[in-house]
Design a protein around this motif. Structure first.
Motif, PDB file in Angstrom:
ATOM      1  N   ASP A 178       0.729  -0.848   0.284  1.00  0.00           N
ATOM      2  CA  ASP A 178      -0.227   0.474   0.142  1.00  0.00           C
ATOM      3  C   ASP A 178       0.598   1.511   0.065  1.00  0.00           C
ATOM      4  OD1 ASP A 178      -2.388  -1.588  -0.026  1.00  0.00           O
ATOM      5  OD2 ASP A 178      -2.082  -2.015   2.445  1.00  0.00           O
ATOM      6  N   THR A 179       2.284   0.907  -0.534  1.00  0.00           N
ATOM      7  CA  THR A 179       2.865   2.255  -0.509  1.00  0.00           C
ATOM      8  C   THR A 179       4.114   2.770  -1.808  1.00  0.00           C
ATOM      9  OG1 THR A 179       4.835   1.804   0.093  1.00  0.00           O
ATOM     10  CG2 THR A 179       3.010   2.642   2.138  1.00  0.00           C
ATOM     11  N   LYS A 180       4.748   3.139  -2.004  1.00  0.00           N
ATOM     12  CA  LYS A 180       5.263   3.637  -3.306  1.00  0.00           C
ATOM     13  C   LYS A 180       6.188   3.076  -3.139  1.00  0.00           C
ATOM     14  CE  LYS A 180       2.482   6.705  -5.873  1.00  0.00           C
ATOM     15  NZ  LYS A 180       1.842   8.096  -6.882  1.00  0.00           N
TER      16      LYS A 180
END
Length: 215
Positions: free
Chosen positions: A149-151
């Motif tokens: 859920d992050t880059k």
């Protein structure tokens, strides 16, 4: 009178030839001096970035060895690379206090660790989010992963900081990473080996951190 003019012209011609020869040699020397190499381009690209000052110094110290290992072309084909540059903080975390730093004292050890931070291919930020593995320049495998859920991308579980640095002349990319690809055991063994070879340097063997490797 004619003889004097002829002599003057002869000396003028010789002087001109000497000037051309010296100029050519000087130009050739300059060209050799300024010839491009991967490490020089990387160092230039990291100039002014205080978070990677230490690794820049290590690159400078190993410039000749790395230049041989990482040529710019092979059989006429231009090559590109990716360098994962550890932050100063990540290097500090690996240092053992009150003993020798083998990354400065042991050139062969430093070269080995630095080579492990290069991939013999161009790996863009987009590639980082798609690939699962990389083979590094020392033939060791590195694992690529993402934080859910992050880059945020990771390599060998170390965070890759955003903002890839494009190298000049399409030589590749630098990614700054908040970690160094070197184990505690490797550092301890390198310290022990250095102290064993140089017993009179004043550095002690630190129990638990620079003790001999277990058999």
């Amino acid at each position: 009178m004619i003889g004097n003019n002829f002599a003057s012209m002869f000396y003028l011609l010789v002087a001109s030839l000497l000037f051309v020869t010296v100029s050519s040699v000087a130009t050739g020397a300059t060209a050799t001096k300024t010839e491009e190499d991967l490490v020089s381009v990387i160092i230039a690209s990291l100039e002014g970035r205080s978070e990677v000052g230490i690794i820049t110094e290590y690159l400078e110290m190993s410039r000749d060895a790395l230049t041989k290992e990482l040529p710019l072309e092979n059989s006429g084909r231009k090559l590109s690379y990716t360098f994962f540059a550890p932050t100063d903080f990540s290097l500090f975390r690996r240092m053992v206090q009150d003993t020798v730093n083998p990354l400065t004292a042991d050139g062969a050890f430093r070269n080995k660790i630095l080579l492990r931070h290069f991939a013999r291919q161009r790996v863009s930020s987009d590639d980082l989010s798609k690939l699962d593995k990389l083979i590094m320049a020392d033939a060791k495998e590195a694992t690529l992963s993402r934080i859910a859920d992050t880059k945020i991308n990771r390599i060998n579980n170390e965070e890759i900081l955003p903002g890839a640095i494009q190298l000049a002349n399409n030589l590749g990319i630098v990614h700054v990473v908040d970690g160094v690809f070197m184990t505690h055991d490797e550092m301890s063994e390198a310290i022990y080996a250095y102290n064993a070879k140089n017993p009179n340097t004043g550095y002690g063997h630190l129990v638990g951190s620079a003790s001999p490797p277990e058999s």
